[in-house]
Each structure stands twice: as C-alpha cells, then as structure tokens.
Design an enzyme around this catalytic site. Structure first.
Site, mmCIF file in Angstrom:
data_model
loop_
_atom_site.group_PDB
_atom_site.id
_atom_site.type_symbol
_atom_site.label_atom_id
_atom_site.label_comp_id
_atom_site.label_asym_id
_atom_site.label_seq_id
_atom_site.Cartn_x
_atom_site.Cartn_y
_atom_site.Cartn_z
ATOM 1 C CB CYS A 156 30.248 39.433 23.039
ATOM 2 S SG CYS A 156 30.921 40.515 24.284
HETATM 3 N N1 CO8 Z 1 44.364 44.235 39.552
HETATM 4 C C1 CO8 Z 1 44.901 43.410 40.512
HETATM 5 N N2 CO8 Z 1 44.223 42.374 41.035
HETATM 6 C C2 CO8 Z 1 42.959 42.168 40.613
HETATM 7 C C3 CO8 Z 1 42.350 42.992 39.653
HETATM 8 C C4 CO8 Z 1 43.109 44.064 39.118
HETATM 9 N N3 CO8 Z 1 42.603 44.882 38.193
HETATM 10 N N4 CO8 Z 1 41.113 42.530 39.423
HETATM 11 C C5 CO8 Z 1 40.927 41.478 40.207
HETATM 12 N N5 CO8 Z 1 42.035 41.250 40.939
HETATM 13 C C6 CO8 Z 1 42.257 40.204 41.959
HETATM 14 C C7 CO8 Z 1 40.944 39.662 42.483
HETATM 15 O O1 CO8 Z 1 40.447 40.444 43.527
HETATM 16 C C8 CO8 Z 1 41.362 38.276 42.952
HETATM 17 O O2 CO8 Z 1 41.995 38.388 44.200
HETATM 18 P P1 CO8 Z 1 41.764 37.210 45.321
HETATM 19 O O3 CO8 Z 1 42.334 35.954 44.683
HETATM 20 O O4 CO8 Z 1 42.543 37.722 46.470
HETATM 21 O O5 CO8 Z 1 40.288 37.132 45.513
HETATM 22 C C9 CO8 Z 1 42.431 37.879 41.934
HETATM 23 O O6 CO8 Z 1 42.897 39.093 41.353
HETATM 24 C C10 CO8 Z 1 41.893 36.979 40.872
HETATM 25 O O7 CO8 Z 1 40.638 37.541 40.377
HETATM 26 P P2 CO8 Z 1 39.704 36.794 39.381
HETATM 27 O O8 CO8 Z 1 39.496 35.387 39.836
HETATM 28 O O9 CO8 Z 1 38.496 37.644 39.108
HETATM 29 O O10 CO8 Z 1 40.647 36.808 38.072
HETATM 30 P P3 CO8 Z 1 40.510 35.971 36.767
HETATM 31 O O11 CO8 Z 1 41.749 35.203 36.584
HETATM 32 O O12 CO8 Z 1 39.209 35.231 36.683
HETATM 33 O O13 CO8 Z 1 40.455 37.108 35.639
HETATM 34 C C11 CO8 Z 1 38.834 38.137 34.172
HETATM 35 C C12 CO8 Z 1 39.401 38.051 35.590
HETATM 36 C C13 CO8 Z 1 39.935 38.709 33.290
HETATM 37 C C14 CO8 Z 1 37.652 39.056 34.181
HETATM 38 C C15 CO8 Z 1 38.431 36.735 33.663
HETATM 39 O O14 CO8 Z 1 37.640 36.083 34.623
HETATM 40 C C16 CO8 Z 1 37.668 36.746 32.361
HETATM 41 O O15 CO8 Z 1 38.116 37.295 31.365
HETATM 42 N N6 CO8 Z 1 36.511 36.097 32.329
HETATM 43 C C17 CO8 Z 1 35.689 36.005 31.115
HETATM 44 C C18 CO8 Z 1 34.982 37.262 30.935
HETATM 45 C C19 CO8 Z 1 34.219 37.339 29.649
HETATM 46 O O16 CO8 Z 1 34.524 36.767 28.653
HETATM 47 N N7 CO8 Z 1 33.207 38.127 29.678
HETATM 48 C C20 CO8 Z 1 32.473 38.385 28.525
HETATM 49 C C21 CO8 Z 1 31.945 39.744 28.726
HETATM 50 S S1 CO8 Z 1 31.771 40.614 27.328
HETATM 51 C C22 CO8 Z 1 30.168 40.516 26.652
HETATM 52 O O17 CO8 Z 1 29.501 39.550 26.664
HETATM 53 C C23 CO8 Z 1 29.657 41.756 26.088
HETATM 54 C C24 CO8 Z 1 28.871 42.491 27.100
HETATM 55 C C25 CO8 Z 1 28.483 43.802 26.556
HETATM 56 C C26 CO8 Z 1 29.621 44.766 26.442
HETATM 57 C C27 CO8 Z 1 29.274 46.068 26.996
HETATM 58 C C28 CO8 Z 1 30.448 47.004 27.103
HETATM 59 C C29 CO8 Z 1 30.769 47.525 28.485
#
Ligand code: CO8
Length: 374
Positions: A156
């Site tokens: 990224c």
């Molecule tokens: N629908 C419903 N519920 C869901 C879903 C969904 N789709 N997904 C997860 N849940 C549930 C989980 O199971 C969890 O349930 P429980 O509490 O019962 O365990 C609950 O929702 C909460 O889950 P999370 O704690 O995982 O949710 P978050 O509030 O943390 O949100 C995110 C998840 C959105 C992923 C968040 O953590 C986030 O954005 N984190 C930062 C990510 C980030 O910035 N990553 C950078 C990656 S990009 C990069 O560097 C480039 C890589 C190369 C790219 C290549 C392309 C593919």
C-alpha cells in the site's frame, strides 16, 4: 540539488462498480449453498459453517460502501467469485499497462507535459502481473517515453515510496521529470469467499508527474518539502503467492496464496506508528500541525483515518476539508488510495497551503510526503 514539484496527477477508474449489497448477496448465496452441501459434516461438528456477511457490518467497520472493479460478473458469479480478466497476447499492451497509460495521460495533461518531457517511468504497486519485462518499460514504450523504467512494490505504500524514488532522480539531476504510476487490480488477489476480507479492496490506477521546480509550468504544482519512509517487518498482512509456489505442490491453491490479514492487529499497531511518524516529520520541518490544511491519508479504513487525524490534531478532523475520504466509493485501492484522495481534493486549496500525503500498509510500511501548494 534541485527542488522538486508534483506538477500533475491522473486517475483511471474502472467503469464497473459493486455495492456492498451486491457483494454480500453473492457471498451469502455461496455461504448458504456451502452450508447446505456440508450440512451433515457441520452437524457432526467435523466442519465449521460458513458465516454470513452483512452490508451494515462492512460500512460500520470500514466506511466502505462500494468498490470499482475491473470485472464485475466474475466476482459476483457464485460459481466463480474471481474476476474474469482474459490473458492477452504478447503483442497487445497488458491490462496494467493500459490502465497506467490512461491515468498517465491525465497527469501529463494537467502537468502541461508530453512524453518528450519525461525521462523515466516508475510503476509502483502491490501486485505486478508478471515477473518481467517490467511493466514500467512497457508503459514507457506505450507512451513513447525515452530514458529508463522500473517496477517496485512496497504494497500500500508503493506510491509514496515511488515519489521518494522520483525525487531522488530529479533532485540529483538524473532526470528532468518522472512519471510514477500505481496500477492496482487488487480484486485479482482477493479471496471473495473469506467473509473477513471479501469487501476490503477495489481496483484503480493513479499517476503522478514529478519534475524540477525551476522548469515546471503547470497550474497544479505542489512543492515537495520532505519525505519520510519507514518499514518494520510484520506477518499481519501477507500474501505468499510467488514464483516458487510451483516448486512446492503442497502449497498450491491454499488461501495464503491470496491476501490475508489480522485486521484488528494491523489497526492497533499501524495507527500509532503513522501518527508518530507524521508528527516527527512535521516537527523536523518546523511545521506546526495546526498549519497543515489537509491530510491525504491512505484509504484502508475510515476509523483508522479518524484515529490518526485525531491523534495528530487533538480533535476530530473535518473529514471533507482536512482528511478527505474516497474509500466509501473506491474501497481500499492499495497504493492508489492516498493519491486518489490527493487528485480529487487538491484544486480548492489556496497557494501556500501545506498538506501531507501518507500511505501505510503491508510490510509494515509507511510513507509520508509533506507538500506546499505553489
Ligand atoms: N460481515 C459480518 N460480520 C463480520 C464480517 C462481515 N463481512 N467480517 C467479520 N465479521 C465479524 C467478525 O467475525 C467478528 O465477530 P466476533 O466479534 O463474533 O468475533 C466481528 O465481526 C468483528 O470483527 P473484526 O474485529 O475483524 O472487525 P473490525 O472492526 O476489526 O473490522 C477490518 C475489520 C475492517 C478488517 C479492520 O480491522 C481493518 O480495516 N483493519 C485495518 C486493515 C488494514 O488497513 N489493512 C491494510 C491492508 S492493505 C495493504 O497493506 C496492501 C496489501 C496489498 C493489497 C493486495 C490486494 C489484495
């Protein structure tokens, strides 16, 4: 050493868009079918059921409402859930080259430059479609640019690291001007059957022209006052796809050959690092944070950007004016994200305005560029 300006930016947006509701409908249809087909094993406790996704969760957890994609049909097709992007012959321009050229043409036009004014091309992105020849050299050929071209990948943060490389070339006199492009087909490396990450990414391409300040004539100039790069090894965002996969048959087709992440850990660990890096950089440049008009932050998660801006400003940011958001429409487009925000939200600022372009992501990697409008 020559001063360097960003003199033009460009954006290519794929014409197809997928809303959260469309994506979730496809995911849930697949999950329900999976659960029905495996009902006996799930009931016996031998297999976990596939959980359902929800649009409300996606928007609340990330701020994403939709994403532009190269191919919509293949992603939403429950039997496929992979974009359909047919291979092209070696005699055709590749798809990464094609989108790079479209974004570059807008950047050249805004900079008031032609291919003849550019001395080098950097393609900086998360996913390159082949090992070689470098896509940058293909873009060079497609646009008729002399000089050199090379590809680079810092996930990224590729665009800000690419800007730093362009600044190095221009400030030392190696090049008059550089075209830096970020073609991102993130949907090609996504697991659309993984509920936790199926909504995160979209596709786009951005382009930036950088040139010597004393030669620039564009009405859209931003002088680069400083750049800062940081990397720190982490497995929390990882993709094990690579050329050695074929040498180890056991690993082919495993989910780790696509994007995987520990989203919570990334959130917790990266936000403070980003805020600290920007604060230190501003301090080093003797710029009080209150003097910064705009932060064009990486577009991964709205709550992340709110937290980073809050840490810097000591209050909630005015999102429209101070930390513009494009991920509601584009989702995370990896290296293109902060440049899309910069491209779309820069013309209204008066001359003299200070801003920060900052990306962060896998590596971990952080790149920050402090600019002043001329
Ligand atoms: N629908 C419903 N519920 C869901 C879903 C969904 N789709 N997904 C997860 N849940 C549930 C989980 O199971 C969890 O349930 P429980 O509490 O019962 O365990 C609950 O929702 C909460 O889950 P999370 O704690 O995982 O949710 P978050 O509030 O943390 O949100 C995110 C998840 C959105 C992923 C968040 O953590 C986030 O954005 N984190 C930062 C990510 C980030 O910035 N990553 C950078 C990656 S990009 C990069 O560097 C480039 C890589 C190369 C790219 C290549 C392309 C593919």
């Amino acid at each position: 050493m020559h001063k360097v300006v960003i003199s033009g930016t460009g954006l290519y947006t794929p014409p197809n868009s997928i809303s959260n509701d469309e994506l979730v409908a496809s995911f849930n249809a697949w999950a329900e079918r999976f659960n029905a087909e495996n009902a006996a094993a799930i009931a016996a406790g031998e297999m976990e059921p596939a959980p359902l996704s929800s649009s409300e969760f996606i928007e609340k957890a990330s701020g994403i409402k939709s994403r532009h994609v190269t191919d919509k049909q293949g992603i939403l097709d429950v039997d496929r859930m992979v974009p359909y992007i047919p291979e092209r012959s070696n005699d055709e321009w590749s798809i990464l080259c094609e989108m790079s050229v479209k974004a570059a043409e807008e950047a050249l036009q805004r900079a008031g430059r032609t291919a003849a004014d550019i001395d080098g091309v950097i393609v900086a992105c998360s996913n390159l479609q082949r090992a070689y020849p470098a896509v940058a050299i293909e873009v060079q050929a497609a646009l008729g640019i002399q000089g050199f071209g090379f590809d680079m990948n810092v996930a990224c943060s590729s665009a800000t690291f690419g800007i730093q490389n362009a600044v190095n070339s221009i400030s030392t006199g190696q090049a008059r001007a550089i075209l830096m492009v970020n073609p991102e087909i993130c949907t090609g490396h996504m697991n659309f059957r993984d509920r936790d990450s199926h909504f995160i990414f979209g596709d786009a391409c951005t382009a930036v022209i950088l040139e010597r300040a004393d030669q620039a004539t564009s009405p859209y100039q931003y002088e680069i006052l400083g750049t800062r790069l940081l990397t720190q090894f982490s497995n929390n965002i990882r993709n094990n796809f690579g050329f050695l996969n074929r040498a180890d048959e056991s690993g082919i087709g495993k989910p780790d050959k696509l994007f995987v992440q520990e989203g919570r850990k990334v959130f917790r660990e990266v936000c403070p690092m980003v805020a600290e890096l920007i604060a230190e950089q501003l301090q080093q440049l003797d710029i009080p944070v209150t003097e910064v008009s705009r932060f064009w932050l990486h577009q991964a998660n709205l709550n992340m950007n709110m937290l980073i801006a809050r840490k810097l400003l000591g209050r909630d940011p005015d999102l429209q004016k101070e930390a513009p958001v494009v991920l509601d429409e584009y989702a995370n487009t990896s290296s293109a994200g902060s440049i899309i925000a910069f491209h779309k939200f820069q013309d209204d600022l008066p001359a003299g305005s200070l801003g920060v372009i900052c990306s962060f992501g896998a590596g971990y990697s952080i790149g920050s560029v402090v600019v002043r409008k001329r």
